[in-house]
Design a protein around this motif. Structure first.
Motif, PDB file in Angstrom:
ATOM      1  N   GLU A  34     -65.146   8.413  88.728  1.00 38.28           N
ATOM      2  CA  GLU A  34     -65.036   9.625  88.278  1.00 38.28           C
ATOM      3  C   GLU A  34     -64.405   9.779  86.901  1.00 38.28           C
ATOM      4  O   GLU A  34     -64.969  10.926  86.189  1.00 38.28           O
ATOM      5  CB  GLU A  34     -64.506  10.592  89.654  1.00 38.28           C
ATOM      6  N   GLN A  35     -63.600   9.124  86.617  1.00 38.54           N
ATOM      7  CA  GLN A  35     -62.972   9.170  85.360  1.00 38.54           C
ATOM      8  C   GLN A  35     -63.610   8.524  84.360  1.00 38.54           C
ATOM      9  O   GLN A  35     -63.104   8.397  82.994  1.00 38.54           O
ATOM     10  CB  GLN A  35     -61.463   8.634  85.413  1.00 38.54           C
ATOM     11  N   LYS A  36     -64.902   7.782  84.571  1.00 32.91           N
ATOM     12  CA  LYS A  36     -65.607   7.244  83.600  1.00 32.91           C
ATOM     13  C   LYS A  36     -64.937   6.024  83.116  1.00 32.91           C
ATOM     14  O   LYS A  36     -65.193   5.357  81.994  1.00 32.91           O
ATOM     15  CB  LYS A  36     -65.780   8.072  82.431  1.00 32.91           C
ATOM     16  N   GLN A  37     -63.930   5.375  83.985  1.00 33.95           N
ATOM     17  CA  GLN A  37     -63.366   4.103  83.638  1.00 33.95           C
ATOM     18  C   GLN A  37     -64.138   3.180  84.189  1.00 33.95           C
ATOM     19  O   GLN A  37     -63.743   2.417  85.179  1.00 33.95           O
ATOM     20  CB  GLN A  37     -62.046   4.181  84.054  1.00 33.95           C
ATOM     21  N   TYR A  38     -65.339   2.665  83.714  1.00 34.52           N
ATOM     22  CA  TYR A  38     -66.137   1.868  84.269  1.00 34.52           C
ATOM     23  C   TYR A  38     -65.875   0.576  84.650  1.00 34.52           C
ATOM     24  O   TYR A  38     -66.299  -0.165  85.647  1.00 34.52           O
ATOM     25  CB  TYR A  38     -67.627   1.877  83.471  1.00 34.52           C
ATOM     26  N   SER A  39     -65.169  -0.357  83.686  1.00 39.80           N
ATOM     27  CA  SER A  39     -64.632  -1.730  83.787  1.00 39.80           C
ATOM     28  C   SER A  39     -63.755  -1.643  84.879  1.00 39.80           C
ATOM     29  O   SER A  39     -63.848  -2.501  85.976  1.00 39.80           O
ATOM     30  CB  SER A  39     -64.253  -2.039  82.623  1.00 39.80           C
ATOM     31  N   LEU A  40     -62.715  -0.767  84.951  1.00 39.93           N
ATOM     32  CA  LEU A  40     -61.838  -0.662  86.191  1.00 39.93           C
ATOM     33  C   LEU A  40     -62.427  -0.419  87.731  1.00 39.93           C
ATOM     34  O   LEU A  40     -62.346  -0.959  88.525  1.00 39.93           O
ATOM     35  CB  LEU A  40     -60.627   0.347  85.869  1.00 39.93           C
ATOM     36  N   ALA A  41     -63.279   0.427  87.515  1.00 39.96           N
ATOM     37  CA  ALA A  41     -64.138   0.741  88.655  1.00 39.96           C
ATOM     38  C   ALA A  41     -64.948  -0.621  89.244  1.00 39.96           C
ATOM     39  O   ALA A  41     -65.051  -0.765  90.367  1.00 39.96           O
ATOM     40  CB  ALA A  41     -65.174   1.900  88.523  1.00 39.96           C
ATOM     41  N   LYS A  42     -65.585  -1.370  88.269  1.00 45.64           N
ATOM     42  CA  LYS A  42     -66.327  -2.307  88.705  1.00 45.64           C
ATOM     43  C   LYS A  42     -65.289  -3.482  89.412  1.00 45.64           C
ATOM     44  O   LYS A  42     -65.833  -4.225  90.197  1.00 45.64           O
ATOM     45  CB  LYS A  42     -66.913  -2.990  87.394  1.00 45.64           C
ATOM     46  N   GLU A  43     -64.381  -3.565  88.437  1.00 46.94           N
ATOM     47  CA  GLU A  43     -63.237  -4.657  89.023  1.00 46.94           C
ATOM     48  C   GLU A  43     -62.981  -4.327  90.497  1.00 46.94           C
ATOM     49  O   GLU A  43     -62.723  -5.078  91.446  1.00 46.94           O
ATOM     50  CB  GLU A  43     -61.975  -4.590  88.329  1.00 46.94           C
ATOM     51  N   GLU A  44     -62.637  -3.078  90.863  1.00 47.30           N
ATOM     52  CA  GLU A  44     -62.202  -2.552  92.016  1.00 47.30           C
ATOM     53  C   GLU A  44     -63.263  -2.748  93.514  1.00 47.30           C
ATOM     54  O   GLU A  44     -63.143  -3.222  94.450  1.00 47.30           O
ATOM     55  CB  GLU A  44     -61.605  -1.288  92.063  1.00 47.30           C
ATOM     56  N   PHE A  45     -64.436  -2.326  92.884  1.00 48.17           N
ATOM     57  CA  PHE A  45     -65.463  -2.665  93.851  1.00 48.17           C
ATOM     58  C   PHE A  45     -65.941  -4.171  94.198  1.00 48.17           C
ATOM     59  O   PHE A  45     -66.209  -4.340  95.345  1.00 48.17           O
ATOM     60  CB  PHE A  45     -66.887  -1.860  93.150  1.00 48.17           C
ATOM     61  N   ASN A  46     -65.739  -5.018  93.115  1.00 50.45           N
ATOM     62  CA  ASN A  46     -65.819  -6.351  93.283  1.00 50.45           C
ATOM     63  C   ASN A  46     -64.669  -6.813  94.030  1.00 50.45           C
ATOM     64  O   ASN A  46     -64.948  -7.797  94.993  1.00 50.45           O
ATOM     65  CB  ASN A  46     -65.777  -7.016  92.029  1.00 50.45           C
ATOM     66  N   LYS A  47     -63.669  -6.467  93.963  1.00 53.32           N
ATOM     67  CA  LYS A  47     -62.466  -6.944  94.992  1.00 53.32           C
ATOM     68  C   LYS A  47     -62.933  -6.423  96.311  1.00 53.32           C
ATOM     69  O   LYS A  47     -62.606  -7.199  97.270  1.00 53.32           O
ATOM     70  CB  LYS A  47     -61.265  -6.251  94.423  1.00 53.32           C
ATOM     71  N   ALA A  48     -63.343  -5.256  96.513  1.00 52.22           N
ATOM     72  CA  ALA A  48     -63.663  -4.742  97.939  1.00 52.22           C
ATOM     73  C   ALA A  48     -64.820  -5.713  98.424  1.00 52.22           C
ATOM     74  O   ALA A  48     -64.385  -5.907  99.641  1.00 52.22           O
ATOM     75  CB  ALA A  48     -63.985  -3.499  97.880  1.00 52.22           C
ATOM     76  N   ILE A  49     -65.650  -5.982  97.873  1.00 46.02           N
ATOM     77  CA  ILE A  49     -66.758  -6.921  98.205  1.00 46.02           C
ATOM     78  C   ILE A  49     -66.305  -8.232  98.381  1.00 46.02           C
ATOM     79  O   ILE A  49     -66.927  -8.754  99.450  1.00 46.02           O
ATOM     80  CB  ILE A  49     -67.980  -6.649  97.257  1.00 46.02           C
ATOM     81  N   LYS A  50     -65.551  -8.827  97.669  1.00 43.51           N
ATOM     82  CA  LYS A  50     -65.014  -9.990  97.764  1.00 43.51           C
ATOM     83  C   LYS A  50     -64.208 -10.216  99.013  1.00 43.51           C
ATOM     84  O   LYS A  50     -64.310 -10.982  99.925  1.00 43.51           O
ATOM     85  CB  LYS A  50     -64.031 -10.463  96.526  1.00 43.51           C
ATOM     86  N   ILE A  51     -63.262  -9.292  99.506  1.00 46.31           N
ATOM     87  CA  ILE A  51     -62.524  -9.074 100.887  1.00 46.31           C
ATOM     88  C   ILE A  51     -63.683  -8.940 101.819  1.00 46.31           C
ATOM     89  O   ILE A  51     -63.516  -9.568 103.041  1.00 46.31           O
ATOM     90  CB  ILE A  51     -61.753  -7.814 100.608  1.00 46.31           C
ATOM     91  N   ASP A  52     -64.649  -8.098 101.769  1.00 42.68           N
ATOM     92  CA  ASP A  52     -65.583  -7.667 102.846  1.00 42.68           C
ATOM     93  C   ASP A  52     -67.023  -7.607 102.401  1.00 42.68           C
ATOM     94  O   ASP A  52     -67.628  -6.513 101.699  1.00 42.68           O
ATOM     95  CB  ASP A  52     -65.216  -6.313 103.700  1.00 42.68           C
ATOM     96  N   GLU A  53     -67.893  -8.808 102.465  1.00 43.90           N
ATOM     97  CA  GLU A  53     -69.100  -8.854 101.922  1.00 43.90           C
ATOM     98  C   GLU A  53     -70.060  -7.926 102.503  1.00 43.90           C
ATOM     99  O   GLU A  53     -71.148  -7.435 101.624  1.00 43.90           O
ATOM    100  CB  GLU A  53     -69.626 -10.311 101.977  1.00 43.90           C
ATOM    101  N   LYS A  54     -69.822  -7.306 103.556  1.00 44.85           N
ATOM    102  CA  LYS A  54     -70.747  -6.366 104.337  1.00 44.85           C
ATOM    103  C   LYS A  54     -69.946  -5.069 104.595  1.00 44.85           C
ATOM    104  O   LYS A  54     -70.251  -4.198 105.355  1.00 44.85           O
ATOM    105  CB  LYS A  54     -70.830  -7.034 105.867  1.00 44.85           C
ATOM    106  N   TYR A  55     -69.682  -4.706 103.296  1.00 45.80           N
ATOM    107  CA  TYR A  55     -68.996  -3.303 103.179  1.00 45.80           C
ATOM    108  C   TYR A  55     -69.998  -2.388 102.544  1.00 45.80           C
ATOM    109  O   TYR A  55     -69.936  -2.688 101.332  1.00 45.80           O
ATOM    110  CB  TYR A  55     -67.473  -3.308 102.335  1.00 45.80           C
ATOM    111  N   ALA A  56     -70.592  -1.566 103.064  1.00 47.66           N
ATOM    112  CA  ALA A  56     -71.718  -0.877 102.891  1.00 47.66           C
ATOM    113  C   ALA A  56     -71.362  -0.004 101.620  1.00 47.66           C
ATOM    114  O   ALA A  56     -72.067   0.394 100.482  1.00 47.66           O
ATOM    115  CB  ALA A  56     -72.609  -0.194 103.777  1.00 47.66           C
TER     116      ALA A  56
END
Length: 214
Positions: A119-141
């Motif tokens: 929402e803050q348009k900090q896209y690189s930081l957003a992608k980093e956090e989404f990747n971390k979430a997916i790495k922890i839980d690959e089935k996190y819709a």
């Protein structure tokens, strides 16, 4: 006594209010001991207020839960959601980071933090956090959906949007594999396939969207 948690990330409102709440439960926070019953009680009350969009009441309940148990990850993350919905992003970031520190193996706070950065348009930081979430839980819709939203944002800025559309399609696809009831994911996949000229796939996704419309 188990606690009620806010599971959905309530995705960034990119596509005509696109937000879903029918995601499957993600993994439970990992901790050596349960939080005090009084903290669980106030967290549960906060969830009920939050579900009713009574943000001020929810804030008080989550703060009470955190006061009773400062390292209670669910209450910290839920308090972050309250501040996110209020548009108080600095506070939201603080509490999501505290939730992450309290439980490094829980995906949800990373995903929520990513939506704030998005929402803050900090896209690189957003992608980093989404990747971390997916790495922890690959089935996190939720995380796959939000990653797709991010790719669509990047497509809007790109001279050649097709690579971003394809990345978004992959993430929307993964989200619907986990939870086939995601109306907005089916609908946006249909739009992407139409842009890419894959009319058969677009038609199928539009049919699925019509069948899963809330």
């Amino acid at each position: 006594m188990s606690s009620i948690r806010i599971i959905s990330a309530c995705c960034v409102l990119l596509f005509v209010g696109a937000c879903f709440s029918t995601v499957p439960p993600t993994q439970e926070p990992t901790r050596e001991k349960l939080p005090p019953k009084i903290a669980v009680y106030h967290n549960n009350r906060g969830v009920r207020f939050l579900n009713e969009n009574q943000l001020d009441q929810a804030e008080v309940e989550f703060k009470t839960a955190v006061e009773a148990s400062p390292d209670y990850p669910e209450a910290l993350s839920n308090l972050g959601l309250v501040y996110k919905y209020k548009g108080e992003y600095e506070q939201a970031v603080t509490y999501f980071q505290r939730a992450i520190k309290a439980d490094k193996k829980w995906a949800a706070p990373h995903n929520h933090l990513g939506t704030v950065y998005l929402e803050q348009k900090q896209y690189s930081l957003a992608k980093e956090e989404f990747n971390k979430a997916i790495k922890i839980d690959e089935k996190y819709a939720d995380a796959h959906y939000n990653m797709a939203v991010l790719e669509m944002r990047l497509a809007d800025q790109a001279k050649d949007p097709k690579p971003y559309w394809k990345n978004a399609a992959k993430e929307f696809q993964k989200a619907t594999e986990v939870n086939p009831q995601l109306y907005w994911a089916h609908l946006r996949l249909g739009d992407i396939y139409q842009q890419l000229g894959d009319w058969e796939s677009a038609l199928i996704r539009y049919r699925l969207a019509s069948e899963t419309r809330p």
